[in-house]
Motif scaffolding. Structure first.
Motif, PDB file in Angstrom:
ATOM      1  N   MET A 176      36.084   3.335 -13.637  1.00  0.00           N
ATOM      2  CA  MET A 176      35.243   2.553 -12.734  1.00  0.00           C
ATOM      3  C   MET A 176      33.811   3.070 -12.702  1.00  0.00           C
ATOM      4  SD  MET A 176      37.916   2.046  -9.555  1.00  0.00           S
ATOM      5  CE  MET A 176      36.867   0.997  -8.536  1.00  0.00           C
ATOM      6  N   GLN A 177      33.632   4.367 -12.942  1.00  0.00           N
ATOM      7  CA  GLN A 177      32.307   4.988 -12.919  1.00  0.00           C
ATOM      8  C   GLN A 177      31.715   5.159 -14.322  1.00  0.00           C
ATOM      9  OE1 GLN A 177      30.718   6.178  -9.766  1.00  0.00           O
ATOM     10  NE2 GLN A 177      32.171   4.554  -9.266  1.00  0.00           N
ATOM     11  N   ASN A 178      32.345   4.514 -15.315  1.00  0.00           N
ATOM     12  CA  ASN A 178      31.893   4.589 -16.715  1.00  0.00           C
ATOM     13  C   ASN A 178      31.845   6.027 -17.232  1.00  0.00           C
ATOM     14  OD1 ASN A 178      31.471   1.734 -17.068  1.00  0.00           O
ATOM     15  ND2 ASN A 178      29.619   1.931 -15.821  1.00  0.00           N
ATOM     16  N   LEU A 179      32.826   6.808 -16.801  1.00  0.00           N
ATOM     17  CA  LEU A 179      32.975   8.183 -17.266  1.00  0.00           C
ATOM     18  C   LEU A 179      34.173   8.280 -18.214  1.00  0.00           C
ATOM     19  CD1 LEU A 179      32.490   9.974 -13.818  1.00  0.00           C
ATOM     20  CD2 LEU A 179      30.757   9.610 -15.595  1.00  0.00           C
ATOM     21  N   THR A 180      34.226   9.340 -18.981  1.00  0.00           N
ATOM     22  CA  THR A 180      35.321   9.536 -19.925  1.00  0.00           C
ATOM     23  C   THR A 180      36.542  10.083 -19.200  1.00  0.00           C
ATOM     24  OG1 THR A 180      33.758  10.022 -21.705  1.00  0.00           O
ATOM     25  CG2 THR A 180      36.046  10.712 -22.037  1.00  0.00           C
ATOM     26  N   PRO A 181      37.682   9.374 -19.233  1.00  0.00           N
ATOM     27  CA  PRO A 181      38.883   9.887 -18.568  1.00  0.00           C
ATOM     28  C   PRO A 181      39.302  11.238 -19.149  1.00  0.00           C
ATOM     29  CG  PRO A 181      39.151   7.570 -19.135  1.00  0.00           C
ATOM     30  CD  PRO A 181      37.903   8.033 -19.817  1.00  0.00           C
ATOM     31  N   CYS A 182      39.771  12.097 -18.272  1.00  0.00           N
ATOM     32  CA  CYS A 182      40.191  13.441 -18.706  1.00  0.00           C
ATOM     33  C   CYS A 182      41.615  13.456 -19.232  1.00  0.00           C
ATOM     34  CB  CYS A 182      40.082  14.420 -17.534  1.00  0.00           C
ATOM     35  SG  CYS A 182      38.397  14.743 -16.990  1.00  0.00           S
ATOM     36  N   TYR A 183      42.464  12.559 -18.739  1.00  0.00           N
ATOM     37  CA  TYR A 183      43.898  12.664 -19.004  1.00  0.00           C
ATOM     38  C   TYR A 183      44.362  11.644 -20.027  1.00  0.00           C
ATOM     39  CZ  TYR A 183      43.847  15.512 -14.790  1.00  0.00           C
ATOM     40  OH  TYR A 183      43.576  16.483 -13.865  1.00  0.00           O
ATOM     41  N   SER A 184      45.299  12.076 -20.865  1.00  0.00           N
ATOM     42  CA  SER A 184      45.900  11.167 -21.841  1.00  0.00           C
ATOM     43  C   SER A 184      47.316  11.635 -22.170  1.00  0.00           C
ATOM     44  CB  SER A 184      45.061  11.096 -23.121  1.00  0.00           C
ATOM     45  OG  SER A 184      44.958  12.377 -23.729  1.00  0.00           O
ATOM     46  N   ILE A 185      48.130  10.682 -22.554  1.00  0.00           N
ATOM     47  CA  ILE A 185      49.449  10.958 -23.132  1.00  0.00           C
ATOM     48  C   ILE A 185      49.406  10.378 -24.528  1.00  0.00           C
ATOM     49  CG2 ILE A 185      51.928  10.547 -22.984  1.00  0.00           C
ATOM     50  CD1 ILE A 185      51.651  10.380 -19.963  1.00  0.00           C
ATOM     51  N   GLY A 186      49.334  11.236 -25.545  1.00  0.00           N
ATOM     52  CA  GLY A 186      49.012  10.783 -26.883  1.00  0.00           C
ATOM     53  C   GLY A 186      47.591  10.261 -26.877  1.00  0.00           C
ATOM     54  N   SER A 187      47.420   9.010 -27.300  1.00  0.00           N
ATOM     55  CA  SER A 187      46.089   8.394 -27.280  1.00  0.00           C
ATOM     56  C   SER A 187      45.900   7.472 -26.086  1.00  0.00           C
ATOM     57  CB  SER A 187      45.888   7.592 -28.577  1.00  0.00           C
ATOM     58  OG  SER A 187      46.865   6.565 -28.685  1.00  0.00           O
ATOM     59  N   VAL A 188      46.885   7.412 -25.189  1.00  0.00           N
ATOM     60  CA  VAL A 188      46.866   6.472 -24.065  1.00  0.00           C
ATOM     61  C   VAL A 188      46.222   7.123 -22.843  1.00  0.00           C
ATOM     62  CG1 VAL A 188      48.281   5.073 -22.511  1.00  0.00           C
ATOM     63  CG2 VAL A 188      48.940   5.313 -24.919  1.00  0.00           C
ATOM     64  N   THR A 189      45.216   6.462 -22.273  1.00  0.00           N
ATOM     65  CA  THR A 189      44.590   6.954 -21.039  1.00  0.00           C
ATOM     66  C   THR A 189      44.938   6.086 -19.827  1.00  0.00           C
ATOM     67  OG1 THR A 189      42.562   5.710 -21.512  1.00  0.00           O
ATOM     68  CG2 THR A 189      42.654   8.010 -22.268  1.00  0.00           C
ATOM     69  N   ASP A 190      45.457   4.861 -20.065  1.00  0.00           N
ATOM     70  CA  ASP A 190      45.934   4.022 -18.970  1.00  0.00           C
ATOM     71  C   ASP A 190      47.388   4.398 -18.714  1.00  0.00           C
ATOM     72  OD1 ASP A 190      46.700   2.142 -17.142  1.00  0.00           O
ATOM     73  OD2 ASP A 190      46.024   0.407 -18.292  1.00  0.00           O
ATOM     74  N   LEU A 191      47.610   5.244 -17.697  1.00  0.00           N
ATOM     75  CA  LEU A 191      48.920   5.872 -17.484  1.00  0.00           C
ATOM     76  C   LEU A 191      49.746   5.153 -16.424  1.00  0.00           C
ATOM     77  CD1 LEU A 191      47.640   9.567 -17.521  1.00  0.00           C
ATOM     78  CD2 LEU A 191      48.380   8.158 -19.449  1.00  0.00           C
ATOM     79  N   ARG A 192      49.310   3.962 -15.992  1.00  0.00           N
ATOM     80  CA  ARG A 192      49.988   3.269 -14.908  1.00  0.00           C
ATOM     81  C   ARG A 192      51.386   2.797 -15.268  1.00  0.00           C
ATOM     82  NH1 ARG A 192      45.279  -0.968 -13.834  1.00  0.00           N
ATOM     83  NH2 ARG A 192      45.208  -0.715 -16.101  1.00  0.00           N
ATOM     84  N   THR A 193      51.655   2.607 -16.552  1.00  0.00           N
ATOM     85  CA  THR A 193      52.962   2.078 -16.954  1.00  0.00           C
ATOM     86  C   THR A 193      54.041   3.145 -17.028  1.00  0.00           C
ATOM     87  OG1 THR A 193      52.387   2.313 -19.297  1.00  0.00           O
ATOM     88  CG2 THR A 193      51.889   0.204 -18.250  1.00  0.00           C
TER      89      THR A 193
END
Length: 326
Positions: free
Chosen positions: A153-170
């Motif tokens: 939302m703030q146009n910053l680079t997300p810190c967290y990932s699982i593999g290459s996925v940063t959208d962890l809601r699923t």
């Protein structure tokens, strides 16, 4: 075309709300949550789209519905970040401390509030409701998801990932896939503090305040805990801050940290420690509204499973100071 920040649905440029999840998009700003159900609302909403409750329209940017006279903190929908200069300190209690060196970082002024959580996540899971109270009933995985969405939302680079996925809601909190999560500490997005960062900040950073609690030796001045809380959380920032301007580091709610729990600290000096690589429990710090004074000290440690939730457990967020010298 634009994409919904919540669910990634593709929408026309002129859309005001997501047709899939109902979240405000485009020029509308989410500036509050419904007092009845916690759903996110925009400035022009007259009724909550989730429960139908009538709500007040915010007519101008100067009319801030979140300001409370009780709180000494900023209480904005986006966390106010306090810069903390890096340095060295002795981490842990007197019987088991070890030298740690940290680079500079930023930490949110208060625990994440229910208003701030609702603004990003679209709902309020808290048992002890109140916009400017700390959010609780949030597990470790949900705190991680909050960090990544707020970063986007703030146009910053997300810190967290699982593999290459940063959208962890699923990913469900009970899924073993969370064991594969990694944190990019060089990213400029939001994250949970490490245990060392949390304790360094609670102790006043380089000032190294000589207090048992964060900001004072008198717990009643700085913390809501079992003896003064009236068995509930309280609006953040209503007790005195520590010397860095951080509120509620002790008491109100315990706070998730990034690290896996390990019983013994390493025997040698560490620089920017991130905790063990594997584990089953994550660190909690600070004590809460239902704890005794020992559990609210700057060095007391406890842990919970990542899927664990409690009305006494919340979190605050951190950011790396990219390129900061040690």
């Amino acid at each position: 075309m634009i994409n919904c920040i919540k669910c990634a649905t593709e929408l026309p440029d002129e859309a005001n709300f997501c047709s899939n999840c109902g979240f405000p998009v485009g020029s509308l700003k989410v500036c509050r949550s419904c007092p009845e159900c916690g759903a996110s609302l925009s400035a022009i909403d007259k009724f909550c789209s989730q429960c139908g409750k009538s709500v007040r329209v915010v007519k101008s940017a100067d009319e801030n519905p979140f300001v409370t006279k009780e709180s000494k903190s900023s209480n904005n929908a986006i966390p106010k970040m306090i810069s903390i200069e890096g340095g060295q300190f002795l981490m842990g209690g007197a019987a088991a401390n070890y030298p740690v060196t940290l680079t500079s970082f930023k930490l949110s002024e208060t625990p994440i509030t229910q208003k701030q959580f609702s603004y990003v996540m679209g709902h309020n899971p808290s048992k002890l409701q109140g916009d400017d109270k700390p959010v609780e009933m949030v597990n470790w995985c949900e705190a991680i998801i909050y960090c990544n969405i707020l970063s986007a939302m703030q146009n910053l680079t997300p810190c967290y990932s699982i593999g290459s996925v940063t959208d962890l809601r699923t990913f469900d909190a009970s899924s073993p896939v969370w064991k594969r999560i990694s944190c990019n500490f060089m990213a400029n997005g939001y994250r949970l503090p490490t245990e060392a960062e949390w304790e360094f900040a609670a102790r006043g950073g380089k000032k190294c305040d000589p207090y048992q609690f964060s900001g004072s030796s008198d717990i009643n001045k700085v913390a809501w805990y079992g003896e003064n809380s009236d068995i509930t959380t309280h609006i953040v920032g209503t007790k005195a801050p520590n010397s860095l301007g951080l509120f509620d580091m002790c008491g109100n709610v315990m706070e998730w940290c990034w690290d896996y729990f390990v019983q013994e600290f390493p025997p040698t000096a560490q620089t920017n420690p991130h905790g063990p690589q594997i584990g089953n429990m994550h660190i909690k710090r600070g004590g809460s509204w239902l704890d005794d004074f020992q559990q609210c000290t700057v060095y007391f440690r406890s842990a919970s499973a990542p899927a664990g939730k409690s009305s006494s457990l919340g979190f605050r967020v951190c950011q790396s100071e990219i390129g900061a010298p040690i």
